[in-house]
Design an enzyme around this catalytic site. Structure first.
Site, mmCIF file in Angstrom:
data_model
loop_
_atom_site.group_PDB
_atom_site.id
_atom_site.type_symbol
_atom_site.label_atom_id
_atom_site.label_comp_id
_atom_site.label_asym_id
_atom_site.label_seq_id
_atom_site.Cartn_x
_atom_site.Cartn_y
_atom_site.Cartn_z
ATOM 1 N N LYS A 142 0.850 -1.197 0.000
ATOM 2 C CA LYS A 142 0.000 0.000 0.000
ATOM 3 C C LYS A 142 0.885 1.245 0.000
ATOM 4 O O LYS A 142 1.736 1.397 0.879
ATOM 5 C CB LYS A 142 -0.879 0.008 1.251
ATOM 6 N N ASP A 171 -0.464 -0.388 -4.517
ATOM 7 C CA ASP A 171 -1.853 0.058 -4.454
ATOM 8 C C ASP A 171 -1.912 1.421 -3.777
ATOM 9 O O ASP A 171 -1.669 1.543 -2.581
ATOM 10 C CB ASP A 171 -2.695 -0.958 -3.669
ATOM 11 N N GLU A 197 -2.032 -0.208 -8.781
ATOM 12 C CA GLU A 197 -3.490 -0.243 -8.604
ATOM 13 C C GLU A 197 -4.016 1.135 -8.203
ATOM 14 O O GLU A 197 -3.493 1.767 -7.288
ATOM 15 C CB GLU A 197 -3.784 -1.267 -7.497
ATOM 16 N N ASP A 225 -9.418 -0.565 -9.269
ATOM 17 C CA ASP A 225 -10.083 -1.176 -8.114
ATOM 18 C C ASP A 225 -11.285 -0.313 -7.712
ATOM 19 O O ASP A 225 -12.434 -0.647 -8.036
ATOM 20 C CB ASP A 225 -9.081 -1.328 -6.961
ATOM 21 N N LYS A 249 -13.548 -7.492 -6.811
ATOM 22 C CA LYS A 249 -13.964 -7.941 -5.486
ATOM 23 C C LYS A 249 -15.356 -8.548 -5.667
ATOM 24 O O LYS A 249 -16.348 -7.811 -5.720
ATOM 25 C CB LYS A 249 -14.029 -6.751 -4.524
HETATM 26 MG MG MG Z 1 -7.043 -1.676 -4.006
#
Ligand code: MG
Length: 339
Positions: A142, A171, A197, A225, A249
């Site tokens: 992240k 991400d 991402e 995303d 997701k």
């Molecule tokens: Mg993500």
């Protein structure tokens, strides 16, 4: 169809807060639904919306579920407004499981690779070294959490800890502006970065054009995303000819099968990802990932142990998740933990 409908709203603390560009996320809210019939068959589902993806909230799911009454009619799911994608998914899963007597096991793969989730900030290289020693080959970090220059300096240390064929996913959760995104994408070009991402926000004006422009200007693929907030957005990006990665997701899609058929027909790059749901929703999402016929990419399900109460967790993160690990998950354990 005449099924008894039970549900439990939950608020479950994470073992450790999840640190992203959006701040610290400390607990998950959602709803577990349980259907029963007079023959004693049971089906399960979970609605676990993510607040910043738009759509319903857990509180709205609870009220909508309460409004359905004690038994679920055949038309109730389709009559729910479209914004209740997670709840529709939960109820459809429960009906499918109850009526088929068991989850339908998809033919094909017996195991799938998993990406290791690294902590944000300077602890990432050390965590990557440990995860690489365990056999992970794909890592997710992240970014957009701290100072950009500091994170760029960590990037090279982190790349140095990757195994020889290792790949890194970054991400940013939409944290960067165009200039920052360009700087990172330029830096990633000659590093083992699989994709970046959501470098820029999904909800800013001109967001889609900015992402399309960045994707055209740099060799490192970009993953969508937050920009995939429902089946309509899958169709919008397919229509735009998106060549990058679709992070799916399944928990957030009312009918993931329909979206995935379209993605498969288009030859799209799909990475399945956790919505940080409990084992009930994870069982369904992972089953969807096992049913995907396109090229298998490491799953974004390296998140467990995740909850303060381990009874809510899916399979502990390992370099591979086996189909039998998924079939072994016990929704009743989650239901009991939430009582
Ligand atoms: Mg993500």
């Amino acid at each position: 169809m005449h099924h008894r409908l039970l549900f439990r709203r939950y608020r479950a603390a994470f073992r450790l807060p999840l640190v992203t560009a959006r701040g610290r996320w400390r607990e998950r809210e959602g709803l577990i639904v349980r259907l029963e019939d007079e023959r004693g068959r049971v089906g399960w589902g979970e609605a676990a919306p993510i607040p910043w993806f738009g759509g319903e909230s857990a509180g709205e799911d609870e009220r909508a579920c309460g409004g359905l009454g004690a038994s679920l009619s055949a038309s109730a799911i389709s009559e729910l407004p479209a914004k209740f994608a997670c709840l529709k998914r939960a109820l459809s899963d429960a009906v499918e499981e109850l009526e088929s007597g068991a989850l339908v096991a998809a033919p094909g793969r017996e195991s799938l690779p998993v990406a290791a989730l690294l902590p944000a900030g300077p602890g990432a290289p050390e965590a990557a070294r440990r995860r690489a020693a365990e056999g992970f080959a794909c890592f997710k970090w992240k970014v957009g959490v701290g100072d950009s220059a500091g994170e760029l300096a960590i990037l090279d240390d982190l790349c140095g800890e990757l195994p020889s064929c290792g790949r890194l996913r970054l991400d940013a959760n939409g944290a960067w502006d165009r200039r920052r995104a360009e700087k990172w994408l330029a830096r990633c070009a000659d590093r083992p970065v699989e994709y970046v991402e959501q470098p820029t926000a999904a909800d800013a004006r001109g967001a889609d054009d900015l992402l399309l422009g960045l994707a055209g200007d740099y060799p490192t693929p970009i993953g969508l995303d937050e920009s995939i907030a429902g089946s309509e957005s899958v169709e919008r990006w397919l229509a735009a000819g998106w060549k990058g990665v679709y992070v799916i997701k399944p928990s957030l899609l009312a009918d993931p099968g329909d979206s995935l058929r379209k993605l498969e027909a288009a030859g799209a790059s799909v990475v399945f990802s956790s919505a940080l749901e409990t084992a009930v929703g994870a069982r369904s999402s992972l089953r969807t990932a096992f049913a995907w016929k396109g090229p298998p990419r490491a799953l974004g399900f390296g998140v467990w142990p995740l909850f303060a109460d381990p009874r809510l967790d899916g399979p502990t993160a390992a370099p591979q998740v086996r189909r039998q690990d998924v079939e072994r998950l016990d929704p009743d354990l989650v239901w009991t933990a939430l009582s």
